[in-house]
Each structure stands twice: as structure tokens, then as C-alpha cells.
Scaffold this active site. Structure first.
Site, PDB file in Angstrom:
ATOM      1  N   HIS A 216       0.833  -1.214   0.000  1.00 32.59           N
ATOM      2  CA  HIS A 216       0.000   0.000   0.000  1.00 32.59           C
ATOM      3  C   HIS A 216       0.867   1.265   0.000  1.00 32.59           C
ATOM      4  CE1 HIS A 216      -3.952  -1.869   0.664  1.00 32.59           C
ATOM      5  NE2 HIS A 216      -3.269  -2.789   1.326  1.00 32.59           N
ATOM      6  N   SER A 270     -17.786  33.885  13.224  1.00 33.99           N
ATOM      7  CA  SER A 270     -18.006  33.130  14.465  1.00 33.99           C
ATOM      8  C   SER A 270     -16.721  32.470  14.940  1.00 33.99           C
ATOM      9  CB  SER A 270     -19.065  32.058  14.229  1.00 33.99           C
ATOM     10  OG  SER A 270     -18.527  31.028  13.414  1.00 33.99           O
ATOM     11  N   GLY A 271     -15.741  32.368  14.041  1.00 29.99           N
ATOM     12  CA  GLY A 271     -14.521  31.650  14.385  1.00 29.99           C
ATOM     13  C   GLY A 271     -14.602  30.193  13.973  1.00 29.99           C
ATOM     14  N   GLY A 272     -15.777  29.768  13.497  1.00 30.71           N
ATOM     15  CA  GLY A 272     -15.915  28.416  12.964  1.00 30.71           C
ATOM     16  C   GLY A 272     -15.254  28.336  11.599  1.00 30.71           C
ATOM     17  N   VAL A 273     -15.208  27.120  11.050  1.00 30.53           N
ATOM     18  CA  VAL A 273     -14.499  26.896   9.791  1.00 30.53           C
ATOM     19  C   VAL A 273     -15.100  27.732   8.658  1.00 30.53           C
ATOM     20  CG1 VAL A 273     -13.821  25.154   8.111  1.00 30.53           C
ATOM     21  CG2 VAL A 273     -13.992  24.546  10.522  1.00 30.53           C
ATOM     22  N   SER A 275     -17.240  30.455   8.441  1.00 29.63           N
ATOM     23  CA  SER A 275     -17.153  31.913   8.389  1.00 29.63           C
ATOM     24  C   SER A 275     -15.693  32.355   8.314  1.00 29.63           C
ATOM     25  CB  SER A 275     -17.889  32.564   9.568  1.00 29.63           C
ATOM     26  OG  SER A 275     -17.275  32.261  10.782  1.00 29.63           O
ATOM     27  N   SER A 276     -14.789  31.562   8.869  1.00 27.64           N
ATOM     28  CA  SER A 276     -13.372  31.908   8.778  1.00 27.64           C
ATOM     29  C   SER A 276     -12.873  31.838   7.338  1.00 27.64           C
ATOM     30  CB  SER A 276     -12.519  30.969   9.634  1.00 27.64           C
ATOM     31  OG  SER A 276     -12.851  31.120  10.985  1.00 27.64           O
ATOM     32  N   LYS A 417     -18.033  20.472   3.036  1.00 30.34           N
ATOM     33  CA  LYS A 417     -17.146  20.824   4.141  1.00 30.34           C
ATOM     34  C   LYS A 417     -15.670  20.583   3.824  1.00 30.34           C
ATOM     35  CE  LYS A 417     -17.379  22.318   8.408  1.00 30.34           C
ATOM     36  NZ  LYS A 417     -18.349  23.348   8.851  1.00 30.34           N
TER      37      LYS A 417
HETATM   38  N1  GLN Z   1      -8.181  -9.499   0.229  1.00 33.36           N
HETATM   39  C1  GLN Z   1      -6.936  -9.497  -0.435  1.00 33.36           C
HETATM   40  C2  GLN Z   1      -5.877 -10.261   0.367  1.00 33.36           C
HETATM   41  O1  GLN Z   1      -6.115 -10.632   1.471  1.00 33.36           O
HETATM   42  C3  GLN Z   1      -6.470  -8.071  -0.685  1.00 33.36           C
HETATM   43  C4  GLN Z   1      -6.160  -7.350   0.579  1.00 33.36           C
HETATM   44  C5  GLN Z   1      -6.002  -5.865   0.389  1.00 33.36           C
HETATM   45  O2  GLN Z   1      -6.360  -5.322  -0.638  1.00 33.36           O
HETATM   46  N2  GLN Z   1      -5.498  -5.198   1.417  1.00 33.36           N
HETATM   47  O3  GLN Z   1      -4.799 -10.514  -0.107  1.00 33.36           O
END
Ligand code: GLN
Length: 571
Positions: A216, A270-273, A275-276, A417
């Protein structure tokens, strides 16, 4: 009193700049540089999109159920397939048409997305003999463009977590989370990386610009993940990287200038997101033609009044007229002896209008009244119940009748938001303010059960500050350690003061003090919510700090109530 007036159509033909920008984008939509993320149910999909945007490339997420024709129409420069919980070789798992890989558009598969790509294109995916979870050393094989400048000793990635970790020239630490693995890449694919247990940690088919990675890169634990995504988006896809929230800000500033001319604008800050950010945009556009009135009603969170003044007041970063009205005593006076929640709200709302009106009179006639209305307000203003009551005060509903002005300016009217927050960051408003939690218009007035007094305000401010500090600290250290946000991190959390006093013992002496209640909820839309499972040791730390540091408190409760039947706020 009259009903809330959010937007007076007859009085104003102001076309909000955001809508205009979107319309323009609509025309240019086909040509606008963008990358599409196809969602297979992974946990970090928003992170993927965010990292792409960090490469200054516009990015949107679509479900895997989105038609290929629709994807083609969007004309993306690249496509990223996310991770997901399923096993791609099972019959009813999310899949995609093989043609996706034949569009001539670069595709990057991440984890499930990588496995699916291999599976569809004729490789083999199966249950891995060894599952990998967490930080794993990945060895880069060959010279994939995806891994350009990745895994060199000299180049320390920003935010590297294992600074002292010894890597050889072609190894890099990545975050893994998988049970399945690619045992054989699809034909025409070459292995681009491996780990000790995973023969295909990455595969590529360079001629077709197809890339599959098992780990990842979007998670910060993948030390050089941002670089890999940059390599894909800016390198492989050839994106120029011209998109910025700044462009939205620039366009809006231009629009405001054209519309307002040399007119005067008044804004209740107001200082909120919201209106700021509105104040920041208007200030950029018209400088001192803008006057912001900030009413400190003494029911703000600890130090909040000063924080708002530091940003928008004299010596702050914005050019505007800033008027702070310290109306604390006035409010406490009006609220003395009042215990009924609706009456408290009404007093706070009416007093606000009165104070604002007095200030407006001093300023004289203005051309425009600005409001920080955002898109969800427009939608929600139709709803009844608690939300309508809060909103009518929060967005200063009704003011138009008291203040002499010609038109309303609502530069954020079409933004969500998160878009408002991005605009705020692009304007250079401090993160602390931009990522502020939702806070009701009547403020601590409705987080103090029963009568509001200056002393009770002090108690709830101090307890709340301790609580938020500890939760923020714990959440930040979790994120640092795990590379992902803490699963228990609440979406809204604050302390409230119950009206209950009870007997306790401190330093061998009898006490008879107040009980503080801690509230923390997980919610997506704030319409329904569940109490957040904050780890017990964090709550205990808060409890002991509150009792030790806040005079007048000898007991701390944690509120487990969900919404419904409870509300998020206490009154
Ligand atoms: N489910 C798949 C696995 O276990 C992919 C996992 C994922 O995408 N994090 O390998």
C-alpha cells in the site's frame, strides 16, 4: 421572530463563484487532467485520492460498479484500482471488465487491485503460504519507472519512520496487508519487486503501462509510497500537475472583486471553519472593504476568542477591519437564573442579533452582507428539529431585516465541508482553525446543563481543553506508530458539565463538586452516531487530569449514548 433567511433570491442575483467554477469545469471536463480511483472496498481509498491530489492532480473515487463507458467518457490520464477485503478468484468478488486494461490508459493496481489485474489478465492468485502484515522490506528488481529513485541509501524519504533501519541499495520499507498473493504474474508482465515471502510484490507490463503492486503506497508506513504514486501519476501517466485548490481560490477571489466592486461588505465571524474561510476569501479579494464582527459571547472553547483574533485581528495575516465585541458579561447577565434549554438558546441567539445590530449601526450602510453558508446548510435548512434551531442562529438567520444592506454574498454556498477546509488551507488559515470540530452556535451554553455561570464556563472550558489535548495526542501517536488513523478516533468529542454535584474525598477532605461528562462519537453524517471506543487508559488519564487540574470537579463520566436516542450535544 421571523423565520430564518438564508438567501434572499429577490435581493440578490449573486451567482456564487464556486458554481461558476464548476460550470466552467463542466465545459472543460473532458480535457481536465484527472486520475480516477476505482474502489474495491479497501480501507485506505480516500488516502489514495488524497495522495494523488498531493501530486497536484485532480482525483475522484468511483465504485467498481461504474460502467466502463462512463469511465472512458471521463477521459482520465490514469486509473488506480484500490485494495479490498475479498479474494479475487472467488466467484462473487468485485471484478472489472477486461477492457479496462485495453483502453490505452495507464492502470495501477494496489493490493486487491493488483491481484485482480493479474487474475483477469491470466496470472495466478491464490492463498499465500505466508501472510504479510505490517512493515515489510521490499526489494526492487530491475528499473521500473514506478520505483524511480526508490530504495537508495542516500535519498531519505520525507517522514521516514525507520531512520535507523539498514536497507541495501534496492530495498525499501512498505506496508503490507494481505492473505492472498500473486503466485504467477500475467503473461507479458515482469516482476518489479519481491519480498522474502512474496515473489511478486510488484509486476509491470511497461508497453501497456500496466502496474500491479501488492503493498500500500498510500499508507505513510510505506516510506517511499508518495514517491511511487508521484512516479505513476506524474511520470507514467504524464500528468502536468496543474490542479490546486489555489486555482479555486484565485477564481473565487476574481469573482468577488468583480461583483463587489468598491462596495462595503459586512461579515459576522463566528470563528468556525465556514465563516473563517469566507472571511479569508473576502479579505483576499477586497481587503479593507470587508469588516468582520466577531462576537465573543463567553461561551467559546478555551482560548478560542484569542485564537480567532490572532488570525483575523490586527497583526494577523489578513487585511480587513476586525471588530471583536467582548460581550461575555452581557451574556452571563442575560443567562443568570435561566435553566430551560430552549430558553437559553433563544436568549443566546437574540442577544447575538442585538450585539451585531449595534455594531452594524456604528458601521452604517453596507452594500453586501456576507455569510459563510455552505452547501449542507442549504440542504439542512429545510429540516426541522434541533438542527434548524442551531442553524438559524449559527448562520445569523434573520439578520437581513436588521442590517442595512443590498445583497448577500455567500462564496461557499456550493462547497462541501472538506472542500471548504481545502480552500481554507490554500488561503493559509492555520490548520488548527481549519480542522476545528463542529461547534454549536449557542456554544458552551448548551454543554452546561442548567444555569450558565462564569465559573461553570471556566470548568467546562478547562476540562474540555484537557480532554481534547489527550485524545489528539493519543490519536496522533497511534497514527505515527501504525501509519493509519486510530480506529477509535472520534469525529466529535468534547466535555460537558452535568448539573450534578456529589460527595468525594480529596486530600482526606470531603468534597462536594460537579461531575464532568465526556462525549465522543463516531459518525459519518452527524445524523446518527455511536459513542467512540476510546481506549480505557486514555479516558483514565483524562479523568485524573480533569479532577486534579480543574477546580470544582470531583467526578468524570463517559457518555455511551448513541444518536438516536441521544443527541450529540447535551441540551
Ligand atoms: N483481500 C486481499 C488479500 O487478502 C487483498 C487485501 C487488500 O487489498 N489489502 O490478499
Amino acid at each position: 421572530m421571523h423565520g430564518a433567511v438564508f438567501y434572499n433570491k429577490e435581493k440578490s442575483d449573486f451567482l456564487s463563484s464556486a458554481a461558476k467554477v464548476r460550470e466552467d469545469n463542466q465545459e472543460e471536463w473532458g480535457n481536465m487532467e484527472k486520475v480516477i480511483v476505482i474502489d474495491f472496498g479497501g480501507q485506505y481509498n480516500q488516502l489514495v485520492a488524497r495522495r494523488v491530489r498531493e501530486c497536484n492532480v485532480y482525483c475522484e473515487i468511483y465504485s467498481y460498479r461504474t460502467d466502463l463507458a462512463q469511465i472512458k467518457e471521463m477521459n482520465p490520464k490514469g486509473i488506480i484500482l484500490t485494495g479490498g477485503p475479498n479474494s479475487c478468484y472467488e466467484a462473487d468478488s468485485p471484478a472489472y471488465a477486461r477492457e479496462l486494461f485495453e483502453l490505452g490508459i495507464p492502470v495501477l493496481g494496489l493490493c486487491y487491485g493488483a491481484q485482480l489485474m493479474m487474475h483477469i489478465l491470466g496470472g495466478k492468485v491464490e492463498k499465500a503460504p505466508v501472510r504479510e502484515y505490517g512493515k515489510i522490506e521490499v526489494f526492487v528488481d530491475g528499473t521500473s519507472p514506478l520505483f524511480a529513485e526508490v530504495g537508495t541509501k542516500t535519498d531519505k524519504a520525507a517522514g521516514a519512520i525507520w531512520d535507523d533501519h539498514k536497507t541495501d541499495d534496492h530495498a525499501t520499507i512498505c506496508w503490507m496487508s494481505h492473505n492472498d498473493y500473486i503466485s504467477k504474474p500475467a503473461p507479458a508482465f515482469a516482476v518489479a519487486a519481491h519480498t522474502a515471502d512474496c515473489p511478486v510484490a510488484a509486476a509491470e507490463c511497461r508497453e501497456k503501462n500496466l502496474y500491479a503492486i501488492q503493498f500500500h503506497p498510500e499508507v505513510l508506513h510505506t516510506q517511499e509510497g508518495t514517491k511511487m504514486l508521484y512516479n505513476f501519476v506524474r511520470g507514467v501517466c504524464g500528468c502536468a500537475g496543474t490542479w490546486r485548490m489555489d486555482s479555486f481560490v484565485e477564481n473565487t477571489v476574481k469573482e468577488i472583486r468583480e461583483k463587489v466592486g468598491d462596495g462595503k461588505v459586512l461579515l459576522a465571524l463566528s470563528g468556525g471553519v465556514d465563516s473563517s474561510v469566507a472571511a479569508g476569501l473576502l479579505s483576499r479579494a477586497i481587503g479593507k472593504q470587508l469588516t468582520c464582527v466577531f462576537v465573543d459571547h463567553g461561551l467559546l472553547r478555551k482560548d478560542e476568542g484569542d485564537e480567532v483574533e490572532a488570525v483575523f485581528g490586527e497583526g494577523g495575516q489578513f487585511d480587513l477591519n476586525f471588530i471583536r465585541v467582548n460581550a461575555q458579561e452581557r451574556y452571563y447577565g442575560k443567562l443568570a437564573g435561566v435553566t430551560e434549554p430552549e430558553q437559553k438558546r433563544k436568549i443566546i441567539g437574540e442577544e447575538f442579533i442585538r450585539v451585531f445590530e449595534e455594531e452594524a449601526k456604528k458601521i452604517g450602510a453596507v452594500d453586501f452582507l456576507a455569510q459563510g453558508t455552505i452547501y449542507p446548510d442549504v440542504v439542512e435548512s429545510g429540516l426541522g428539529g434541533e438542527s434548524a434551531v442551531i442553524k438559524s442562529h449559527h448562520n445569523v438567520g434573520g439578520l437581513p431585516e436588521y442590517v442595512d444592506f443590498k445583497e448577500i454574498v455567500e462564496p461557499l454556498r456550493d462547497l462541501f465541508k472538506d472542500e471548504v477546509r481545502k480552500a481554507g488551507l490554500a488561503l493559509g488559515i492555520p490548520e488548527k482553525l481549519v480542522f476545528r470540530q463542529p461547534f454549536p452556535g449557542p456554544g458552551l451554553g448548551i454543554r452546561i446543563i442548567g444555569e450558565v455561570t462564569a465559573d461553570k464556563v471556566r470548568i467546562v472550558q478547562d476540562a474540555d481543553a484537557i480532554y481534547r489535548e489527550e485524545v489528539d495526542k493519543a490519536a496522533a501517536s497511534y497514527a505515527k506508530e501504525h501509519g493509519v488513523p486510530a480506529p477509535w478516533k472520534p469525529d466529535q468529542y468534547f466535555a460537558a458539565l452535568t448539573n450534578m454535584r456529589s460527595v468525594g474525598v480529596m486530600g482526606d477532605e470531603r468534597t462536594y463538586d460537579y461531575a464532568v461528562a465526556l462525549r465522543a462519537v463516531k459518525t459519518v453524517d452527524f445524523m446518527t452516531a455511536e459513542s467512540a471506543e476510546i481506549p480505557f487508559e486514555i479516558l483514565q488519564k483524562v479523568m485524573s487530569r480533569v479532577i486534579n487540574e480543574v477546580r470544582g470537579v470531583n467526578r468524570v463520566f463517559y457518555d455511551l449514548t448513541s444518536k438516536p436516542p441521544g443527541t450529540i450535544e447535551f441540551e
